[in-house]
Design a protein around this motif. Structure first.
Motif, PDB file in Angstrom:
ATOM      1  N   SER A  45      96.664   7.075  38.182  1.00  0.00           N
ATOM      2  CA  SER A  45      96.085   5.494  37.651  1.00  0.00           C
ATOM      3  C   SER A  45      94.573   5.636  38.052  1.00  0.00           C
ATOM      4  O   SER A  45      94.217   5.901  39.197  1.00  0.00           O
ATOM      5  N   ARG A  95      96.990   7.279  33.651  1.00  0.00           N
ATOM      6  CA  ARG A  95      96.964   5.812  33.118  1.00  0.00           C
ATOM      7  C   ARG A  95      95.742   5.285  33.391  1.00  0.00           C
ATOM      8  O   ARG A  95      95.107   5.436  34.347  1.00  0.00           O
ATOM      9  N   ARG A  97      93.366   1.910  32.648  1.00  0.00           N
ATOM     10  CA  ARG A  97      94.017   0.623  32.067  1.00  0.00           C
ATOM     11  C   ARG A  97      95.118   0.392  31.364  1.00  0.00           C
ATOM     12  O   ARG A  97      96.142   0.309  31.850  1.00  0.00           O
ATOM     13  N   ASP A  98      94.866   0.353  29.918  1.00  0.00           N
ATOM     14  CA  ASP A  98      96.086   0.095  29.234  1.00  0.00           C
ATOM     15  C   ASP A  98      96.560   1.163  28.353  1.00  0.00           C
ATOM     16  O   ASP A  98      97.305   0.823  27.513  1.00  0.00           O
ATOM     17  N   PRO A 196      98.457   3.224  23.662  1.00  0.00           N
ATOM     18  CA  PRO A 196      98.560   2.090  24.527  1.00  0.00           C
ATOM     19  C   PRO A 196      99.892   2.037  25.458  1.00  0.00           C
ATOM     20  O   PRO A 196     100.886   2.428  24.706  1.00  0.00           O
ATOM     21  N   LEU A 197      99.969   1.417  26.678  1.00  0.00           N
ATOM     22  CA  LEU A 197     101.232   1.434  27.365  1.00  0.00           C
ATOM     23  C   LEU A 197     102.063   0.345  26.504  1.00  0.00           C
ATOM     24  O   LEU A 197     103.271   0.524  26.529  1.00  0.00           O
ATOM     25  N   ALA A 198     101.556  -0.504  26.100  1.00  0.00           N
ATOM     26  CA  ALA A 198     102.425  -1.670  25.204  1.00  0.00           C
ATOM     27  C   ALA A 198     102.633  -1.234  23.754  1.00  0.00           C
ATOM     28  O   ALA A 198     101.558  -0.646  23.222  1.00  0.00           O
ATOM     29  N   LYS A 208     104.493  -0.471  29.161  1.00  0.00           N
ATOM     30  CA  LYS A 208     103.755  -1.370  30.240  1.00  0.00           C
ATOM     31  C   LYS A 208     104.700  -2.338  31.128  1.00  0.00           C
ATOM     32  O   LYS A 208     105.820  -2.655  30.812  1.00  0.00           O
ATOM     33  N   GLY A 209     104.149  -2.164  32.574  1.00  0.00           N
ATOM     34  CA  GLY A 209     104.987  -2.910  33.356  1.00  0.00           C
ATOM     35  C   GLY A 209     106.025  -2.181  33.955  1.00  0.00           C
ATOM     36  O   GLY A 209     106.830  -2.557  34.860  1.00  0.00           O
TER      37      GLY A 209
END
Length: 242
Positions: A45, A95, A97-98, A196-198, A208-209
Motif C-alpha cells: 500500500s 494498492r 489510494r483507490d 479501481p478497488l470499487a 474495496k474494504g
C-alpha cells in the motif's frame, strides 16, 4: 510477521512434544501453517503510485513477489488435449489510494501477438476473483450459482473484463475501468493490470474494504498451441492480502 512467529512457536512445541510421541501432530501443524502462508500475495500500500501502471515503474522493486506454481487446467472438454508450457509466474500487487495494480511476469521465449489460420494463437494471462468474495466458489471458472470475474490480457493489445459461471461460459462485461500495460523483457512477458478497488456488482468483483480476496491465475503460451481450456493455472485459490 505474525505467521512466522506462530511457526516458530509451533516448532518449539514440536521439539518439546517429540519425546511424548506428539511431535508428528505438531509437525503437521507447522506444515499446514507454512502451506497456507505460501499461497498469499501481499499487497504493498502506497500513497502515490500512479507510475505503477508501467511494468518498469520503480515501485515494483519494493512490492513483495509471490512465486506462483502453475499446473495444467482441468480438462473440462474432451477436445482439450496437450500440456501447457508455463510452470510458474511471478505476481506482485500495489494498492495506491483507490486503485489496485497487479504485475505478472512469466517466461515465454516467443512473443505470439496475433491469431492466424487455425494454428497460431495468442500469449495471454488472466487473474480471477469470485464475485461473492468467498473461497467456497470453485476456482475452475465458477459454477452456475457462483460467478467469477476475470481480468484477461491478450498479447494483441486487448484487455477483457469477463464473467464466468463454469467452463465455456466466459462472457465480456463492459468496463472502461480495467486497463493494462505490457512489455517484453528478454524471454519474458511483464504485464500490469489495473482497476479501481470499487466496482458495481454488474461490472466486477468488489475489492474495496477487503482485508483478503481469493485470487487465481492462468497463462496461455500461444507458441504451444494453447487456447481456451488448454492453459496453465492455479488449481486452488490464493489469497490477495491487503
Amino acid at each position: 510477521m505474525k505467521r512466522i512467529g506462530f511457526g516458530k512457536r509451533v516448532s518449539w512445541f514440536a521439539l518439546c512434544f517429540a519425546a511424548t510421541g506428539l511431535g508428528g501432530t505438531a509437525s503437521a501443524a507447522v506444515d499446514g501453517a507454512q502451506a497456507a502462508d505460501a499461497k498469499v500475495l501481499r499487497v504493498l500500500s502506497v500513497n502515490g503510485g500512479a507510475g505503477a501502471r508501467s511494468p518498469d515503474a520503480a515501485i515494483w522493486k519494493k512490492a513483495p513477489v509471490a512465486r506462483v506454481d502453475l499446473q495444467a487446467a482441468f480438462p473440462g472438454h474432451s477436445s482439450i488435449v496437450g500440456t501447457p508450457a508455463t510452470g510458474q509466474l511471478a505476481a506482485q500487487a500495489v494498492r495506491a489510494r483507490d486503485m489496485l495494480y497487479m504485475k505478472l511476469r512469466w517466461s515465454d521465449k516467443t512473443a505470439n501477438t496475433a491469431v492466424a489460420d487455425t494454428d497460431r494463437f495468442l500469449d495471454r494471462v488472466a487473474v480471477q476473483f469470485p464475485l461473492n468474495g468467498e473461497a467456497s466458489t470453485t476456482p475452475f471458472m465458477g459454477d452456475g450459482v457462483n460467478a467469477v470475474n476475470i481480468w484477461h490480457w491478450r498479447a494483441d493489445g486487448r484487455t477483457e473484463n469477463l464473467f464466468a459461471k463454469g467452463f465455456g461460459t466466459a462472457t465480456p462485461v463492459v468496463s472502461q475501468a480495467l486497463t493494462s500495460a505490457a512489455t517484453r523483457r528478454g524471454d519474458a512477458w511483464e504485464v500490469v493490470l489495473a482497476r479501481p478497488l470499487a466496482a458495481k456488482q454488474e461490472e466486477g468483483a468488489m475489492l474495496k474494504g477487503r482485508k483478503t480476496m481469493p485470487i487465481a491465475f492462468a497463462v496461455w503460451d500461444g507458441d504451444n498451441q494453447e487456447r481456451d481450456g488448454l492453459k496453465a493455472v492455479t488449481l486452488e485459490w490464493w489469497q490477495l492480502r491487503f
